[in-house]
Design an enzyme around this catalytic site. Structure first.
Site, PDB file in Angstrom:
ATOM      1  N   ALA A 177       0.537  -1.127  -0.022  1.00 38.16           N
ATOM      2  CA  ALA A 177       0.057   0.028  -0.064  1.00 38.16           C
ATOM      3  C   ALA A 177       0.882   1.259   0.037  1.00 38.16           C
ATOM      4  O   ALA A 177       0.648   2.420   0.489  1.00 38.16           O
ATOM      5  CB  ALA A 177      -0.900  -0.047   1.098  1.00 38.16           C
ATOM      6  N   GLY A 178       1.870   1.128  -0.713  1.00 39.65           N
ATOM      7  CA  GLY A 178       2.774   2.313  -0.893  1.00 39.65           C
ATOM      8  C   GLY A 178       2.410   3.289  -2.114  1.00 39.65           C
ATOM      9  O   GLY A 178       1.328   3.382  -2.275  1.00 39.65           O
TER      10      GLY A 178
ATOM     11  N   ILE B  82       2.690   2.777  -5.673  1.00 36.27           N
ATOM     12  CA  ILE B  82       1.834   2.063  -6.433  1.00 36.27           C
ATOM     13  C   ILE B  82       0.441   1.667  -5.935  1.00 36.27           C
ATOM     14  O   ILE B  82      -0.539   1.912  -6.359  1.00 36.27           O
ATOM     15  CB  ILE B  82       2.505   0.919  -7.338  1.00 36.27           C
ATOM     16  CG1 ILE B  82       3.841   1.580  -7.898  1.00 36.27           C
ATOM     17  CG2 ILE B  82       1.432   0.166  -8.229  1.00 36.27           C
ATOM     18  CD1 ILE B  82       4.514   0.222  -8.461  1.00 36.27           C
ATOM     19  N   GLY B  83       0.690   1.130  -4.552  1.00 38.95           N
ATOM     20  CA  GLY B  83      -0.470   0.554  -4.153  1.00 38.95           C
ATOM     21  C   GLY B  83      -1.773   1.542  -3.950  1.00 38.95           C
ATOM     22  O   GLY B  83      -2.754   1.218  -4.012  1.00 38.95           O
TER      23      GLY B  83
ATOM     24  N   ARG C 160       3.655  11.473  -2.569  1.00 40.10           N
ATOM     25  CA  ARG C 160       3.048  10.652  -3.532  1.00 40.10           C
ATOM     26  C   ARG C 160       1.850   9.846  -2.961  1.00 40.10           C
ATOM     27  O   ARG C 160       1.134   9.441  -3.791  1.00 40.10           O
ATOM     28  CB  ARG C 160       4.261   9.748  -4.375  1.00 40.10           C
ATOM     29  CG  ARG C 160       4.990   8.945  -3.599  1.00 40.10           C
ATOM     30  CD  ARG C 160       6.177   8.426  -4.110  1.00 40.10           C
ATOM     31  NE  ARG C 160       6.875   7.614  -3.424  1.00 40.10           N
ATOM     32  CZ  ARG C 160       7.532   7.580  -2.170  1.00 40.10           C
ATOM     33  NH1 ARG C 160       7.655   9.068  -1.726  1.00 40.10           N
ATOM     34  NH2 ARG C 160       7.967   6.955  -1.560  1.00 40.10           N
TER      35      ARG C 160
ATOM     36  N   LYS D 245      -0.010   1.477   7.012  1.00 39.27           N
ATOM     37  CA  LYS D 245      -0.475   1.770   5.575  1.00 39.27           C
ATOM     38  C   LYS D 245      -1.543   1.047   5.073  1.00 39.27           C
ATOM     39  O   LYS D 245      -2.449   1.976   4.549  1.00 39.27           O
ATOM     40  CB  LYS D 245       1.009   1.468   4.649  1.00 39.27           C
ATOM     41  CG  LYS D 245       2.264   2.578   4.473  1.00 39.27           C
ATOM     42  CD  LYS D 245       3.032   2.262   3.636  1.00 39.27           C
ATOM     43  CE  LYS D 245       4.331   3.072   3.510  1.00 39.27           C
ATOM     44  NZ  LYS D 245       5.208   3.197   2.489  1.00 39.27           N
TER      45      LYS D 245
ATOM     46  N   CYS E 247      36.861  -6.818   3.290  1.00 37.36           N
ATOM     47  CA  CYS E 247      38.397  -6.096   3.564  1.00 37.36           C
ATOM     48  C   CYS E 247      38.600  -4.631   3.042  1.00 37.36           C
ATOM     49  O   CYS E 247      38.902  -3.837   3.389  1.00 37.36           O
ATOM     50  CB  CYS E 247      39.495  -7.041   3.152  1.00 37.36           C
ATOM     51  SG  CYS E 247      39.235  -7.825   1.395  1.00 37.36           S
TER      52      CYS E 247
END
Ligand SMILES: [Zn+2]
Lengths: 551, 634
Positions: free
Chosen positions: B27-28, B30-31, B61, B74, B175
């Site tokens: 549900a971000g 695009i959601g 957004r 969300k 390393c």
């Protein structure tokens, strides 16, 4: 940027993910912008949503309609209980909730009435987005905005089809962000600082460690000088010559006691970069066209800052620049010890700074000669399209750094597109005769349904029962339209059928898609970053195809 | 639902839409768009799952969220926001991980369609397998800045998400991070490790002290260096004590920590002379003798101004104090979790990374840039999400109208390409018969040294991390059915520290690996080698025939590469001690998208209708564009 009025949120945090795309200066331009939307349909509110979220300064909705049941069904920013209320008002309220830092206004009037009563109304906006306008109002509005050089975006979603048209007389872009740009290294025409630095390094006397960590840029410089000695001062021009140069470089790799070449990565890098780094420094044709433009050759006190900068750039090229644009001043990453990398970086930076200073002096001299050197207060809200007095150093710096990427967009006007004698007949004919699946056929069909509307005062297939009987009627409209354009082709029957079936409905997923596309163009225009679409874009939702053409 | 839509969605399609049940995963960005589009297209039954809570940086957004929702779930807020506008829809929200065993194959089977709106590879792999197991069509999608992509996955008909090998996740040899950083990112990774060592979860893979087992050091050189540092004062002692305990004992004293990390440890590194034969040696710093401030542009915004070393040291001191207090509030055994959106945590990493960069003569970076690197931030905007969501719904509509064969993989370009196309649709490819996920009988070969590779590593590094299993069971196909790994807790833990050879596993042994949740069975054939090239611990290959030429090729590559640090050749050579950067899916996603947008235009140009000459010209231009074709981050 750290200001917290309005939402009370730190804008650096709220806008973090987009600042990484268009930067603080892009964001400031957005925040100074006034966007006007004509008609708050689903497509209209989707477009606004996508520019309100990233934080434009303000928006104004012009819409004389009342909310109807079908509006509520496909528009997220209208509620069932808003039926019968002003669409402009309801949408303004709900869209306003998206971002407290954005101011929302509305005018409950149709664009036709407004153009009648106050044609100057639109002249204060940075950009105008018009949805579903009929031809007459559209051309009238287009004329008004054209006159003021305010960008107009015309948009429409019809069934599975999306349509966008940009009409702007002149739009200038400093940061065009080209997809691929070569580095600005000047190996063909080294500037004095580069020469001095490279010549100060002696490959023969270096320790093993220094030899293997000499930046490839220096190696390439040295071998090109070598080459020039035996080639009339010319750099390697073609594939064959470049290969010969590569061979020369490979021979420069040190050998150990047994005569085996050491592993020197910087030499490998020099060989790999022969093709991309050894290019002729020249003025890109787009920039040359700007120099030749009357706006650049005839600057006056009304000229836009862009053109004054262009003129200064032009004058620089023909004087201090010795035929070249100002140096960009950046170098790519490369194998090197950090001391010499930083020295080399400074050599480029310093030359870029010198070039920038020369251009700044020219800009100021030009402004002075035009009587514009006094810092004039400029309303940031309208600075986008109006001439301004002072030009900041940052602006000049950005301009210099992007000198090779300057772009200019001049669209054809709507009047030209719609004029019987000026219509882009050849382009339309090409699409009319092309194979099935051409997106541009839907442009012709959209013009056809407008003709239908003019005749019947409704769109074809508005009720399901109308679909079949409307097909021949739309066909007749199209025949007349093509005849007016002087074209003999026809539009295939199944396309006409498809168009009738759409019944002028606005499908939300198409509105969402076009909402994204149009908002992105609005952002490009407001930030003057990236080149906007010139001038027509058609999306076919069923085939997931899209085309851009100039009409 | 607009009545007119009946006409557009022909015949039974409108009913199909109404009667279908959709799962939205995520549900971000695009959601949120997808949920809105579904409801306004006439979908009535929707379930949405997301593990995340709302952050301020989402608000530019994710339009279903407001500032008062920050830190809330969300999925739940998204549900409430949609219902506020459209009360007559049935939406169920789960604030949970889609990889939890609660969402088994029967859960997935109840849906008509699954729409992915995810941001990481692990979850995408998992949902891919669940949809294959449940035989439910999946619409997969992603965005990165201006770029985006949508595709459709259907068992047996199309490629699955894992049919094509993905580029390996970006890692740095231990390393390089600990001894010989050469790029700003190396210092940023080290700074994040230091944060975790001092305040976060103890992870032995994130050691920040000099690494005496650097393969560049001959055994001898390493030994002598070790001896020269055989002091046992409180500073030298931390080699054997944990950094955390030592720091706590000093009370997180800024000067002691600073001088230990940036003076003594650096001096120790200098004693490993082999490392500096071909490199610029680092320069130790003493906190009380820092280079004086060259006041440059102090008027600029703090975020975007380059801090001086002195400033960094001050920020470092302040952060230590604050983080110490924060840690104290967590109680005994508590710990802090590094978060790019936490101001102090970011300040700490920015100051530490810059001090280390200064020491090693590496370019210092602004806090703004370091946030990007440390958080692997991918730019994200409303417009791209809206476009991609629209495309997702169009593909969903095609599936529901029984036209899955006309579905496409669609790529969104940044600007119209040189053929005036903003969108590039490509026909869907059939499944890869050798795919280790969707083939009828999936098989892979894992190359290891059986006498040195432990069962625990097989479980965590191979089966879970590399092959994407969630809870594997492993049985040796020896006729006796010896179980070496069980997903049941407490059954096989004691095996983790044993070597494969302890169970008789050797060259050619077949292991039957199962993931009950994913309904996924994989036969792993073990190929025993004494030593893998590039110091790797293991290698996964599709089948053994691929192994031979690859080996030769890599040996050739090894022979021609110098071992002097700093570039990609080295990253390959020293993968013995891989360090994963968290959240790198974002960056990788961005690269993948760039890659795919580019290569697909070449590879799949045949699905379009332009003449060949034009195509190859495009390909050439793209090749010439080379590395410059990355997203602009200004
Ligand atoms: Zn597969």
């Amino acid at each position: 940027m750290a200001e917290t009025k309005g939402s009370g949120l730190d804008k650096n945090n709220k806008y973090d993910r987009q600042l990484r795309l268009w930067g603080d200066h892009g964001q400031s331009a957005l925040e100074a912008a006034r966007v006007c939307l004509i008609n708050a349909t689903a497509t209209g509110t989707e477009i606004l949503k996508n520019v309100i979220l990233p934080g434009i300064g303000s928006f104004t909705i012009v819409d004389g309609h009342k909310v109807r049941g079908e509006d509520v069904g496909n528009n997220f920013f209208l509620l069932a209980d808003s039926i019968g209320k002003s669409r402009a008002q309801v949408a303004t309220e709900l869209l306003g909730e998206l971002n407290d830092d954005v101011t929302g206004n509305f005018v409950e009037e149709s664009v036709e009435t407004l153009l009648e009563s106050n044609p100057d109304y639109f002249s204060t906006f940075s950009v105008v987005v018009a949805i579903n306008l009929h031809e007459k109002a559209l051309l009238q509005l287009g004329g008004v905005l054209w006159e003021k050089n305010i960008p107009l975006l015309v948009c429409r979603c019809y069934g599975f089809i999306g349509y966008l048209r940009l009409a702007v007389r002149e739009h200038t872009i400093v940061e065009s962000h080209p997809d691929s740009a070569l580095e600005d290294l000047r190996l063909d025409r080294p500037f004095p600082g580069l020469q001095t630095f490279c010549d100060s390094l002696n490959m023969e006397t270096m320790t093993k460690k220094e030899h293997g960590h000499t930046p490839w840029l220096v190696l390439l410089y040295k071998y090109v000088q070598e080459w020039k000695k035996t080639h009339d001062g010319q750099i390697p021009k073609n594939y064959k010559e470049k290969n010969m140069l590569k061979e020369m470089i490979r021979k420069g790799i040190r050998q150990n006691e047994e005569g085996v070449p050491e592993l020197e990565e910087n030499f490998d890098e020099a060989v790999t970069h022969v093709n991309s780094a050894l290019v002729t420094t020249r003025i890109p044709s787009e920039v040359q066209a700007l120099f030749d433009d009357p706006c650049c050759t005839n600057i006056n006190s009304e000229s836009k800052t862009f053109w004054i900068l262009c003129r200064a750039l032009h004058d620089f090229v023909h004087n201090e620049g010795n035929g070249d644009l100002p140096l960009r001043g950046t170098i790519p990453d490369m194998t090197s010890d950090s001391e010499r990398y930083i020295q080399l970086q400074n050599v480029y930076r310093e030359q870029a700074a010198t070039d920038m200073t020369a251009i700044r002096n020219r800009v100021h001299a030009l402004l002075q000669s035009l009587g514009r050197d006094e810092p004039v207060f400029v309303d940031p809200k309208v600075s986008h399209s109006s001439p301004c007095g002072a030009v900041s150093d940052n602006e000049i710096k950005t301009f210099c750094r992007n000198a090779a990427f300057l772009r200019l967009v001049r669209c054809r006007s709507l009047a030209e597109e719609y004029g019987t004698n000026t219509v882009n007949k050849d382009e339309l004919n090409m699409h009319l005769e092309s194979e099935e699946g051409d997106d541009l056929l839907f442009y012709i069909l959209l013009r056809g349904v407008d003709r239908f509307y003019d005749e019947y005062n409704r769109y074809p297939g508005r009720d399901n029962s109308d679909v079949e009987p409307d097909i021949p009627k739309l066909k007749t409209c199209l025949t007349k339209l093509l005849h007016d354009w002087g074209l003999s082709g026809t539009v295939k029957e199944d396309y006409i059928h498809e168009m009738c079936r759409y019944g002028a409905s606005e499908v939300h997923s198409i509105a969402s898609y076009m909402g994204g596309v149009v908002a992105q163009e609005v952002i490009k225009i407001l930030t003057t970053q990236f080149v906007p679409i010139n001038n027509t874009y058609v999306y076919n939702g069923f085939l997931q195809t899209s085309t851009t053409v100039q009409l | 639902m607009a009545a007119t839509l009946k006409g557009v969605l022909q015949g039974s399609l409108a009913d199909n839409v109404k009667n279908s049940k959709i799962l939205v995963v995520g549900a971000g960005g695009i959601g949120c768009e997808v949920l809105k589009d579904l409801v306004l297209t006439g979908f009535k039954t929707i379930e949405v799952i997301d593990l995340d809570t709302i952050d301020v940086s989402n608000l530019n957004r994710q339009f279903l969220f407001r500032k008062e929702h920050v830190k809330k779930s969300k999925s739940q807020v998204a549900r409430e926001s949609v219902l506020k506008f459209n009360p007559d829809v049935d939406i169920k929200a789960y604030h949970d991980s889609v990889m939890s065993p609660d969402y088994d194959v029967n859960f997935f089977k109840q849906f008509t369609l699954v729409l992915n709106a995810l941001d990481n590879r692990a979850a995408r792999n998992h949902v891919n397998r669940m949809c294959l197991a449940a035989d439910i069509p999946l619409v997969e999608s992603g965005t990165a800045g201006y770029l985006g992509q949508v595709t459709v996955i259907k068992k047996g008909l199309t490629e699955c998400y894992e049919c094509q090998p993905k580029p390996p996740q970006k890692t740095f040899p231990g390393c390089t991070i600990r001894n010989t950083p050469s790029e700003p990112i190396h210092c940023v990774v080290w700074a994040k490790h230091l944060f975790n060592q001092l305040f976060g979860e103890d992870d032995p893979d994130q050691d920040v002290s000099p690494d005496t087992e650097d393969p560049e050091l001959t055994a001898e050189a390493g030994q002598s260096a070790l001896q020269s540092e055989a002091k046992t004062d409180e500073i030298g002692g931390i080699e054997r004590k944990s950094t955390r305990v030592w720091a706590m004992n000093t009370g997180y004293d800024p000067e002691k920590l600073f001088n230990k990390l940036f003076r003594d440890d650096i001096k120790y590194l200098l004693s490993m002379e082999t490392l500096w034969k071909k490199r610029r040696p680092p320069q130790p710093l003493n906190m009380t003798q820092l280079p004086s401030d060259t006041d440059g542009n102090s008027s600029a915004i703090r975020d975007q101004r380059q801090w001086s070393v002195k400033e960094c040291a001050n920020v470092f001191s302040d952060c230590l104090g604050q983080l110490k207090k924060e840690l104290a509030t967590q109680g005994d055994g508590g710990m802090l979790v590094w978060d790019k959106d936490d101001e102090t945590a970011l300040d700490f990493v920015a100051s530490v990374a810059n001090i280390r960069a200064h020491i090693f003569g590496i370019a210092m970076k602004t806090r703004f840039d370091i946030k990007s690197m440390a958080g692997n931030i991918i730019p994200a905007i409303a417009t791209t999400n809206a476009i991609i969501a629209g495309l997702i719904i169009m593909e969903a509509i095609k599936i529901l109208s029984g036209k899955i064969k006309s579905c496409k993989t669609v790529y969104l370009n940044r600007v119209p390409n040189d053929r005036n196309r903003l969108l590039v649709p490509c026909t869907l490819d059939p499944p890869n018969p050798k795919c280790y996920v969707c083939a009828p009988k999936p098989e892979v070969t894992v190359v290891v040294n059986c006498t040195r590779f432990k069962v625990g590593a097989l479980q965590d590094k191979v089966l879970k991390s590399y092959l994407g299993m969630v809870a594997p069971d492993v049985e040796i196909d020896d006729g006796k059915g010896t179980i070496i790994i069980s997903s049941e807790e407490g059954e096989t833990e004691e095996n983790n520290d044993k070597f494969l050879s302890d169970f008789g596993i050797r060259n050619g042994t077949r292991l039957k690996c199962d993931d009950f949740l994913q309904v996924y069975s994989l036969v792993v054939t073990i190929a025993h080698v004494e030593k893998l090239e590039e110091e790797k611990e293991f290698e996964v290959v599709g089948d053994l025939s691929e192994l031979q030429p690859q080996e030769e090729q890599q040996q050739a590559a090894n022979g021609s590469k110098p071992h002097n640090g700093g570039d990609k050749a080295d990253e390959k050579e020293e993968e013995d001690d891989l360090m994963l950067i968290e959240e790198e899916e974002f960056e990788e996603e961005q690269q993948r998208m760039e890659e795919e947008t580019r290569t697909t235009r070449k590879r799949k140009a045949s699905s379009e209708t332009e003449p060949t000459t034009k195509r190859s010209k495009t390909a050439e231009a793209q090749a010439a564009a080379g590395d410059n074709d990355v997203i602009e981050i200004s």
